[in-house]
Design a protein around this motif. Structure first.
Motif, PDB file in Angstrom:
ATOM      1  N   LEU A  84     -77.008 -48.022  39.352  1.00 21.49           N
ATOM      2  CA  LEU A  84     -76.278 -46.984  38.623  1.00 21.49           C
ATOM      3  C   LEU A  84     -75.502 -46.082  39.577  1.00 21.49           C
ATOM      4  O   LEU A  84     -74.336 -45.743  39.334  1.00 21.49           O
ATOM      5  N   THR A  85     -76.157 -45.690  40.669  1.00 22.47           N
ATOM      6  CA  THR A  85     -75.503 -44.816  41.643  1.00 22.47           C
ATOM      7  C   THR A  85     -74.285 -45.495  42.248  1.00 22.47           C
ATOM      8  O   THR A  85     -73.214 -44.891  42.390  1.00 22.47           O
ATOM      9  N   ASP A  86     -74.431 -46.760  42.598  1.00 21.86           N
ATOM     10  CA  ASP A  86     -73.318 -47.485  43.211  1.00 21.86           C
ATOM     11  C   ASP A  86     -72.178 -47.678  42.217  1.00 21.86           C
ATOM     12  O   ASP A  86     -71.000 -47.581  42.588  1.00 21.86           O
ATOM     13  N   TYR A  87     -72.504 -47.913  40.952  1.00 20.37           N
ATOM     14  CA  TYR A  87     -71.470 -48.091  39.933  1.00 20.37           C
ATOM     15  C   TYR A  87     -70.621 -46.822  39.788  1.00 20.37           C
ATOM     16  O   TYR A  87     -69.385 -46.866  39.811  1.00 20.37           O
ATOM     17  N   LEU A  88     -71.288 -45.671  39.654  1.00 18.74           N
ATOM     18  CA  LEU A  88     -70.550 -44.414  39.522  1.00 18.74           C
ATOM     19  C   LEU A  88     -69.799 -44.070  40.805  1.00 18.74           C
ATOM     20  O   LEU A  88     -68.688 -43.536  40.769  1.00 18.74           O
ATOM     21  N   THR A  89     -70.406 -44.375  41.948  1.00 14.72           N
ATOM     22  CA  THR A  89     -69.751 -44.100  43.226  1.00 14.72           C
ATOM     23  C   THR A  89     -68.467 -44.918  43.367  1.00 14.72           C
ATOM     24  O   THR A  89     -67.456 -44.430  43.875  1.00 14.72           O
ATOM     25  N   VAL A 106     -67.754 -35.999  49.153  1.00 14.16           N
ATOM     26  CA  VAL A 106     -68.103 -36.126  47.749  1.00 14.16           C
ATOM     27  C   VAL A 106     -69.229 -37.145  47.644  1.00 14.16           C
ATOM     28  O   VAL A 106     -69.239 -38.155  48.354  1.00 14.16           O
ATOM     29  N   GLU A 107     -70.195 -36.841  46.806  1.00 16.24           N
ATOM     30  CA  GLU A 107     -71.335 -37.743  46.615  1.00 16.24           C
ATOM     31  C   GLU A 107     -71.750 -37.690  45.148  1.00 16.24           C
ATOM     32  O   GLU A 107     -71.899 -36.609  44.574  1.00 16.24           O
ATOM     33  N   PHE A 108     -71.914 -38.855  44.547  1.00 16.06           N
ATOM     34  CA  PHE A 108     -72.222 -38.951  43.129  1.00 16.06           C
ATOM     35  C   PHE A 108     -73.693 -39.321  42.937  1.00 16.06           C
ATOM     36  O   PHE A 108     -74.242 -40.120  43.697  1.00 16.06           O
ATOM     37  N   MET A 121     -71.204 -29.588  41.936  1.00 17.64           N
ATOM     38  CA  MET A 121     -71.906 -28.560  42.703  1.00 17.64           C
ATOM     39  C   MET A 121     -71.177 -28.277  44.001  1.00 17.64           C
ATOM     40  O   MET A 121     -70.356 -29.077  44.451  1.00 17.64           O
ATOM     41  N   PRO A 122     -71.469 -27.147  44.627  1.00 10.31           N
ATOM     42  CA  PRO A 122     -70.888 -26.862  45.939  1.00 10.31           C
ATOM     43  C   PRO A 122     -71.200 -27.988  46.922  1.00 10.31           C
ATOM     44  O   PRO A 122     -72.243 -28.632  46.838  1.00 10.31           O
ATOM     45  N   GLY A 123     -70.284 -28.235  47.815  1.00 10.98           N
ATOM     46  CA  GLY A 123     -70.505 -29.272  48.817  1.00 10.98           C
ATOM     47  C   GLY A 123     -70.062 -30.652  48.370  1.00 10.98           C
ATOM     48  O   GLY A 123     -70.230 -31.623  49.099  1.00 10.98           O
ATOM     49  N   GLY A 124     -69.486 -30.760  47.160  1.00  8.68           N
ATOM     50  CA  GLY A 124     -68.961 -32.047  46.718  1.00  8.68           C
ATOM     51  C   GLY A 124     -69.956 -32.953  46.042  1.00  8.68           C
ATOM     52  O   GLY A 124     -69.698 -34.145  45.874  1.00  8.68           O
ATOM     53  N   TYR A 125     -71.099 -32.438  45.624  1.00 13.16           N
ATOM     54  CA  TYR A 125     -72.085 -33.243  44.905  1.00 13.16           C
ATOM     55  C   TYR A 125     -71.751 -33.223  43.412  1.00 13.16           C
ATOM     56  O   TYR A 125     -71.629 -32.156  42.815  1.00 13.16           O
ATOM     57  N   ILE A 126     -71.612 -34.398  42.817  1.00 13.06           N
ATOM     58  CA  ILE A 126     -71.242 -34.500  41.412  1.00 13.06           C
ATOM     59  C   ILE A 126     -72.317 -35.284  40.673  1.00 13.06           C
ATOM     60  O   ILE A 126     -72.593 -36.442  41.002  1.00 13.06           O
ATOM     61  N   GLY A 127     -72.931 -34.627  39.681  1.00 14.40           N
ATOM     62  CA  GLY A 127     -74.019 -35.241  38.934  1.00 14.40           C
ATOM     63  C   GLY A 127     -73.601 -35.675  37.544  1.00 14.40           C
ATOM     64  O   GLY A 127     -72.802 -34.996  36.888  1.00 14.40           O
ATOM     65  N   PHE A 128     -74.134 -36.788  37.094  1.00 15.08           N
ATOM     66  CA  PHE A 128     -73.886 -37.302  35.754  1.00 15.08           C
ATOM     67  C   PHE A 128     -75.207 -37.565  35.063  1.00 15.08           C
ATOM     68  O   PHE A 128     -76.037 -38.329  35.572  1.00 15.08           O
ATOM     69  N   ASN A 129     -75.425 -36.926  33.929  1.00 17.79           N
ATOM     70  CA  ASN A 129     -76.583 -37.268  33.129  1.00 17.79           C
ATOM     71  C   ASN A 129     -76.455 -38.712  32.661  1.00 17.79           C
ATOM     72  O   ASN A 129     -75.360 -39.163  32.308  1.00 17.79           O
ATOM     73  N   ALA A 130     -77.579 -39.409  32.618  1.00 15.74           N
ATOM     74  CA  ALA A 130     -77.562 -40.775  32.103  1.00 15.74           C
ATOM     75  C   ALA A 130     -77.005 -40.792  30.681  1.00 15.74           C
ATOM     76  O   ALA A 130     -76.339 -41.745  30.271  1.00 15.74           O
ATOM     77  N   GLY A 131     -77.267 -39.711  29.931  1.00 12.34           N
ATOM     78  CA  GLY A 131     -76.807 -39.636  28.555  1.00 12.34           C
ATOM     79  C   GLY A 131     -75.304 -39.673  28.407  1.00 12.34           C
ATOM     80  O   GLY A 131     -74.784 -40.112  27.370  1.00 12.34           O
ATOM     81  N   MET A 146     -65.352 -37.929  35.070  1.00  9.28           N
ATOM     82  CA  MET A 146     -65.474 -37.884  36.522  1.00  9.28           C
ATOM     83  C   MET A 146     -64.239 -37.264  37.158  1.00  9.28           C
ATOM     84  O   MET A 146     -64.345 -36.488  38.128  1.00  9.28           O
ATOM     85  N   GLY A 147     -63.059 -37.583  36.630  1.00 13.78           N
ATOM     86  CA  GLY A 147     -61.839 -36.982  37.162  1.00 13.78           C
ATOM     87  C   GLY A 147     -61.834 -35.481  36.979  1.00 13.78           C
ATOM     88  O   GLY A 147     -61.372 -34.729  37.846  1.00 13.78           O
ATOM     89  N   HIS A 148     -62.358 -35.024  35.853  1.00 14.55           N
ATOM     90  CA  HIS A 148     -62.473 -33.590  35.581  1.00 14.55           C
ATOM     91  C   HIS A 148     -63.378 -32.922  36.617  1.00 14.55           C
ATOM     92  O   HIS A 148     -63.025 -31.899  37.215  1.00 14.55           O
ATOM     93  N   GLU A 149     -64.553 -33.497  36.831  1.00 16.83           N
ATOM     94  CA  GLU A 149     -65.503 -32.900  37.777  1.00 16.83           C
ATOM     95  C   GLU A 149     -64.999 -32.992  39.215  1.00 16.83           C
ATOM     96  O   GLU A 149     -65.205 -32.071  40.018  1.00 16.83           O
ATOM     97  N   LEU A 150     -64.348 -34.090  39.537  1.00 16.00           N
ATOM     98  CA  LEU A 150     -63.787 -34.230  40.880  1.00 16.00           C
ATOM     99  C   LEU A 150     -62.746 -33.153  41.142  1.00 16.00           C
ATOM    100  O   LEU A 150     -62.647 -32.614  42.246  1.00 16.00           O
ATOM    101  N   THR A 151     -61.987 -32.804  40.115  1.00 15.46           N
ATOM    102  CA  THR A 151     -60.989 -31.736  40.266  1.00 15.46           C
ATOM    103  C   THR A 151     -61.650 -30.403  40.562  1.00 15.46           C
ATOM    104  O   THR A 151     -61.152 -29.609  41.362  1.00 15.46           O
ATOM    105  N   HIS A 152     -62.791 -30.136  39.920  1.00 10.61           N
ATOM    106  CA  HIS A 152     -63.519 -28.901  40.230  1.00 10.61           C
ATOM    107  C   HIS A 152     -63.861 -28.840  41.719  1.00 10.61           C
ATOM    108  O   HIS A 152     -63.792 -27.778  42.345  1.00 10.61           O
ATOM    109  N   VAL A 153     -64.226 -29.980  42.291  1.00 10.58           N
ATOM    110  CA  VAL A 153     -64.570 -30.028  43.717  1.00 10.58           C
ATOM    111  C   VAL A 153     -63.320 -29.834  44.571  1.00 10.58           C
ATOM    112  O   VAL A 153     -63.291 -29.015  45.497  1.00 10.58           O
TER     113      VAL A 153
END
Length: 503
Positions: A84-89, A106-108, A121-131, A146-153
């Motif tokens: 899952l981590t590799d897929y989102l990454t 950036v790290e997912f 989150m600060p530092g480029g960490y982007i979390g996704f709930n499984a839901g 993901m594009g939305h959250e990446l823009t926040h970073v």
């Protein structure tokens, strides 16, 4: 009951975020930018040396992010699944490559939560709930979020919000209040705890400002996902689904949607921007369907829940690769390995080179005692996809299980794995060293595993145990001592090792 400060921390102090869920409500008075005409507004990228650096420097952001990640691991809130981590990454770095401006880091990661949410989150960490993955209907919807959250970073919205508020509050206070923004939607006690320590006004100001950033994140995020080859309509369609759920559930709507509804302004803005771009038909990848079901299975409370769901789906005539994969994975979780093999075989026969199918069948065969076949499948996956992190780690794990730890160690040390998976690499290196009767290296690698999870005390204990070994070579002892000094430096100055034993 825990003290209030601990409650804020344990209530996923984690969040420190500008989140898609916590900021889904956009103020209706935001003016339209007339995108229906095809006009593209400027990206408004932050400038180097802007006031945000004085309020919250990149170094401080990195420190906060790493600290929060350690808490997420400590409370077992992260779903540590390599596939899952590799897929989102993979999706994430496709977006990073297409972005007009690149983030320094950036790290997912995946959050073990069936509710719909994502956050930066600060530092480029982007979390996704499984839901969120479960609730999506297309890969472009996932890319839109993901594009939305990446823009926040990239836009450094957290640091900019701190600067715009004139550095209100101490650094620690600000961090605790941001934590409450996301955690509070799931746990009202966290909000109450923040209020109890006098953070109410700062909390309200922070919420209001993050809402003001959302259109910017939507606008740039849609453009980025379009440049990356995804359907820009994906972001708008996901917002629409959230709005429909709000109406469907009525008073029973999940907390996340009651507190932060999606309104028509945000949906119409996203649709107008998508319409202004060149349309393209984007098919879901084969992996998307499998990973969505994997996320679903790994968040079920019991394997039986998955078995019941997918059995019913197949009986109803919905014999899809995703449903068979989900049933086989559920059977693996329940310990019915022969049953999983039988269910997965037709799908693998039809797609003999698909990496996720190969890895699941390899695990089922190994657990069923068919060691030679299981190892051969894992090897095939790694040979077909030599740069795939799941394939590398899957084959290494199979080698260890097959009694070939030296080969596993050589594989792990000679290949490079993606961000977000290095901890699993250290864990496997430790297991391989243990099976090779190399206790010192096992302790050293386990210390690395714990260190990168933020468990500095545990890492120190592993290194101390290793240094007590009489069998250590002079070179290994020097390496371990040097690593111990690094870990000790990361610990709080008042660290008490006996406190761990009393907890």
């Amino acid at each position: 009951m825990r003290p209030i400060a601990s409650l804020v921390s344990a209530g996923l102090a984690a969040a420190l975020t500008v989140s898609i869920a916590a900021s889904a409500q956009i103020i209706d008075t935001v003016p339209s930018d007339g995108l229906g005409s095809g006009a593209q507004p400027p990206l408004n990228l932050p400038q180097m040396g802007e006031p945000a650096d004085a309020a919250l420097s990149p170094t401080q952001e990195a420190q906060i992010g790493a600290s929060v990640m350690s808490q997420l691991y400590q409370y077992e809130y992260i779903l540590e699944d390599t596939e899952l981590t590799d897929y989102l990454t993979t999706i994430g770095y496709r977006l990073v490559a297409a972005a007009a401006q690149k983030p320094p880091h950036v790290e997912f990661f995946v959050v073990k939560d069936p509710r719909i949410n994502a956050f930066a989150m600060p530092g480029g960490y982007i979390g996704f709930n499984a839901g969120l993955l479960i609730a999506s209907s297309t890969e472009s919807e996932v890319a839109g979020v993901m594009g939305h959250e990446l823009t926040h970073v990239i836009q450094r919205h957290i640091a900019r919000s701190q600067a715009d508020q004139g550095g209100v509050g101490t650094f620690a206070t600000w961090a605790a209040v941001l934590a409450a923004i996301i955690a509070g939607s799931a746990n009202p006690d966290v909000i109450l705890a923040a209020l109890a320590v006098g953070q109410g006004s700062l909390y309200q100001k922070q919420v209001n400002f993050t809402r003001a950033n959302e259109l910017e994140a939507d606008r740039i995020g849609i453009q980025t996902m379009h440049e990356a080859g995804f359907d820009p309509e994906g972001m708008a369609s996901f917002f629409q689904r959230l709005a429909q759920q709000s109406r469907l559930y009525g008073s029973g709507v999940p907390d996340i949607l009651l507190t932060h509804p999606v309104n028509t302004v945000r949906i119409s803005e996203a649709r107008a921007r998508a319409a202004s771009m060149k349309t393209r038909k984007v098919e879901n990848s084969y992996e998307y369907g499998l990973m969505r079901e994997r996320a679903r299975v790994l968040t079920f409370g019991r394997p039986a829940d998955g078995i019941d769901l997918y059995t019913a789906e197949l009986k109803a005539g919905r014999d899809t690769p995703g449903n068979r994969y989900g049933l086989a994975l559920s059977l693996r979780e329940s310990g019915d390995f022969p049953g999983g093999i039988a269910v997965l075989k037709p799908v693998l026969d039809a797609n003999p080179k698909q990496v996720n199918l190969l890895l699941l069948m390899s695990e089922l065969k190994l657990y069923a005692g068919q060691q030679a076949e299981g190892l051969a499948l894992a090897k095939k996956a790694q040979e077909l996809y030599p740069r795939s992190t799941p394939a590398i780690l899957g084959y290494a794990s199979a080698l260890i299980q097959a009694g070939k730890p030296a080969e596993a160690r050589q594989l792990l040390l000679s290949t490079e794995q993606s961000f977000g998976t290095r901890m699993e690499t250290y864990r496997l290196l430790s297991n391989a060293a243990r099976d090779m009767k190399d206790t010192g290296t096992a302790s050293y690698e386990m210390a690395n595993y714990l260190y990168y999870r933020g468990d500095y005390g545990g890492a120190l204990a592993q290194l101390d145990a290793g240094l007590r070994l009489d069998s250590l070579s002079q070179q290994d002892r020097a390496r371990m001592a040097a690593r111990r000094a690094e870990v000790r430096e990361a610990l709080p100055r008042n660290y008490n090792p006996y406190a761990r034993e009393r907890r």
